[in-house]
Design a protein around this motif. Structure first.
Motif, PDB file in Angstrom:
ATOM      1  N   GLN A 110      39.196  35.878  41.938  1.00 31.45           N
ATOM      2  CA  GLN A 110      39.855  36.643  40.646  1.00 31.45           C
ATOM      3  C   GLN A 110      39.570  37.768  40.570  1.00 31.45           C
ATOM      4  O   GLN A 110      38.386  38.206  40.664  1.00 31.45           O
ATOM      5  CB  GLN A 110      39.420  35.539  39.606  1.00 31.45           C
ATOM      6  CG  GLN A 110      39.698  34.030  39.773  1.00 31.45           C
ATOM      7  CD  GLN A 110      39.369  33.021  38.756  1.00 31.45           C
ATOM      8  OE1 GLN A 110      38.659  33.403  37.790  1.00 31.45           O
ATOM      9  NE2 GLN A 110      39.678  32.027  38.887  1.00 31.45           N
ATOM     10  N   PHE A 111      40.416  38.646  40.118  1.00 31.93           N
ATOM     11  CA  PHE A 111      39.985  39.865  39.536  1.00 31.93           C
ATOM     12  C   PHE A 111      38.999  40.104  38.842  1.00 31.93           C
ATOM     13  O   PHE A 111      38.020  41.122  39.052  1.00 31.93           O
ATOM     14  CB  PHE A 111      41.348  40.673  39.190  1.00 31.93           C
ATOM     15  CG  PHE A 111      41.045  42.115  38.614  1.00 31.93           C
ATOM     16  CD1 PHE A 111      40.950  43.074  39.556  1.00 31.93           C
ATOM     17  CD2 PHE A 111      41.275  42.271  37.404  1.00 31.93           C
ATOM     18  CE1 PHE A 111      40.603  44.341  39.165  1.00 31.93           C
ATOM     19  CE2 PHE A 111      40.825  43.772  36.754  1.00 31.93           C
ATOM     20  CZ  PHE A 111      40.646  44.583  37.849  1.00 31.93           C
ATOM     21  N   GLU A 112      38.932  39.447  37.835  1.00 33.50           N
ATOM     22  CA  GLU A 112      37.936  39.437  36.888  1.00 33.50           C
ATOM     23  C   GLU A 112      36.320  39.301  37.610  1.00 33.50           C
ATOM     24  O   GLU A 112      35.425  40.202  37.042  1.00 33.50           O
ATOM     25  CB  GLU A 112      37.962  38.489  35.501  1.00 33.50           C
ATOM     26  CG  GLU A 112      36.740  38.510  34.743  1.00 33.50           C
ATOM     27  CD  GLU A 112      37.034  40.054  33.808  1.00 33.50           C
ATOM     28  OE1 GLU A 112      36.021  40.261  33.370  1.00 33.50           O
ATOM     29  OE2 GLU A 112      38.066  40.645  33.730  1.00 33.50           O
ATOM     30  N   ARG A 113      36.084  38.433  38.502  1.00 29.92           N
ATOM     31  CA  ARG A 113      35.009  38.467  39.284  1.00 29.92           C
ATOM     32  C   ARG A 113      34.619  39.693  39.841  1.00 29.92           C
ATOM     33  O   ARG A 113      33.450  40.229  40.050  1.00 29.92           O
ATOM     34  CB  ARG A 113      35.020  36.997  39.995  1.00 29.92           C
ATOM     35  CG  ARG A 113      34.968  35.885  39.389  1.00 29.92           C
ATOM     36  CD  ARG A 113      35.008  34.800  40.300  1.00 29.92           C
ATOM     37  NE  ARG A 113      35.177  33.457  39.680  1.00 29.92           N
ATOM     38  CZ  ARG A 113      35.557  32.590  40.121  1.00 29.92           C
ATOM     39  NH1 ARG A 113      36.224  32.676  41.475  1.00 29.92           N
ATOM     40  NH2 ARG A 113      35.859  31.448  39.552  1.00 29.92           N
ATOM     41  N   PHE A 114      35.680  40.296  40.634  1.00 29.53           N
ATOM     42  CA  PHE A 114      35.511  41.491  41.246  1.00 29.53           C
ATOM     43  C   PHE A 114      35.364  42.574  40.371  1.00 29.53           C
ATOM     44  O   PHE A 114      34.248  43.638  40.496  1.00 29.53           O
ATOM     45  CB  PHE A 114      36.744  41.875  41.999  1.00 29.53           C
ATOM     46  CG  PHE A 114      36.819  42.782  42.916  1.00 29.53           C
ATOM     47  CD1 PHE A 114      36.312  42.966  44.276  1.00 29.53           C
ATOM     48  CD2 PHE A 114      37.345  44.270  42.287  1.00 29.53           C
ATOM     49  CE1 PHE A 114      36.328  44.007  45.081  1.00 29.53           C
ATOM     50  CE2 PHE A 114      37.380  45.352  43.336  1.00 29.53           C
ATOM     51  CZ  PHE A 114      36.991  45.221  44.559  1.00 29.53           C
ATOM     52  N   ARG A 115      35.873  42.802  39.053  1.00 30.14           N
ATOM     53  CA  ARG A 115      35.848  43.835  38.261  1.00 30.14           C
ATOM     54  C   ARG A 115      34.486  43.806  37.551  1.00 30.14           C
ATOM     55  O   ARG A 115      33.591  44.941  37.352  1.00 30.14           O
ATOM     56  CB  ARG A 115      36.782  43.591  37.023  1.00 30.14           C
ATOM     57  CG  ARG A 115      36.812  44.804  36.048  1.00 30.14           C
ATOM     58  CD  ARG A 115      37.386  44.465  34.629  1.00 30.14           C
ATOM     59  NE  ARG A 115      36.619  43.458  33.873  1.00 30.14           N
ATOM     60  CZ  ARG A 115      35.746  43.621  33.192  1.00 30.14           C
ATOM     61  NH1 ARG A 115      34.989  44.780  32.925  1.00 30.14           N
ATOM     62  NH2 ARG A 115      35.167  42.542  32.721  1.00 30.14           N
TER      63      ARG A 115
END
Length: 129
Positions: free
Chosen positions: A44-49
């Motif tokens: 998920q993008f949020e985890r990466f961010r």
């Protein structure tokens, strides 16, 4: 391209630079990844961010400038580069290693993707968000 995107992280929208890195990250979003040097679920993008808001990687966001320290062509399709980054806060700086791979065939034929982005001094296995 990735460092330039992070340098202008909030242009044209907030967090755009991190989004560019995510789109050019060479990992399977359905499997755990060692993209940041430790085994994490980054699908998920949020985890990466969130990784970029840790003390180790935040220096990359809106940094002032960067200087390549060394480069190594591992193979025709793989490249490593170490860079020194000066953060926008006076005392922030860091050394990072980008491991790039070139895609062959398909929509992104000839495009370089980041397989791994690690920082010097990051404690292995303790990168938590």
């Amino acid at each position: 391209m990735q460092l330039q995107a992070l340098q202008q992280n909030d242009l044209p929208t907030a967090g755009h630079g991190v989004e560019v890195l995510y789109r050019f990250a060479d990992f399977d979003p359905f499997a755990r990844s060692c993209y940041f040097g430790v085994n994490k679920d980054l699908g998920q993008f949020e985890r990466f961010r969130r990784i970029f808001h840790t003390p180790y990687y935040s220096v990359l966001l809106s940094h002032l400038h960067y200087t390549p320290l060394s480069s190594l062509q591992v193979s025709e399709l793989q490249w490593k580069q170490r860079v020194w980054v000066k953060g926008y806060k006076g005392s922030e700086e860091g050394v990072f290693e980008f491991f790039m791979v070139k895609r062959l065939g398909g929509r992104y034929d000839g495009t370089w993707f980041t397989r791994q982005l690690t920082c010097d001094g990051c404690p292995g296995g303790t990168l938590s968000v």
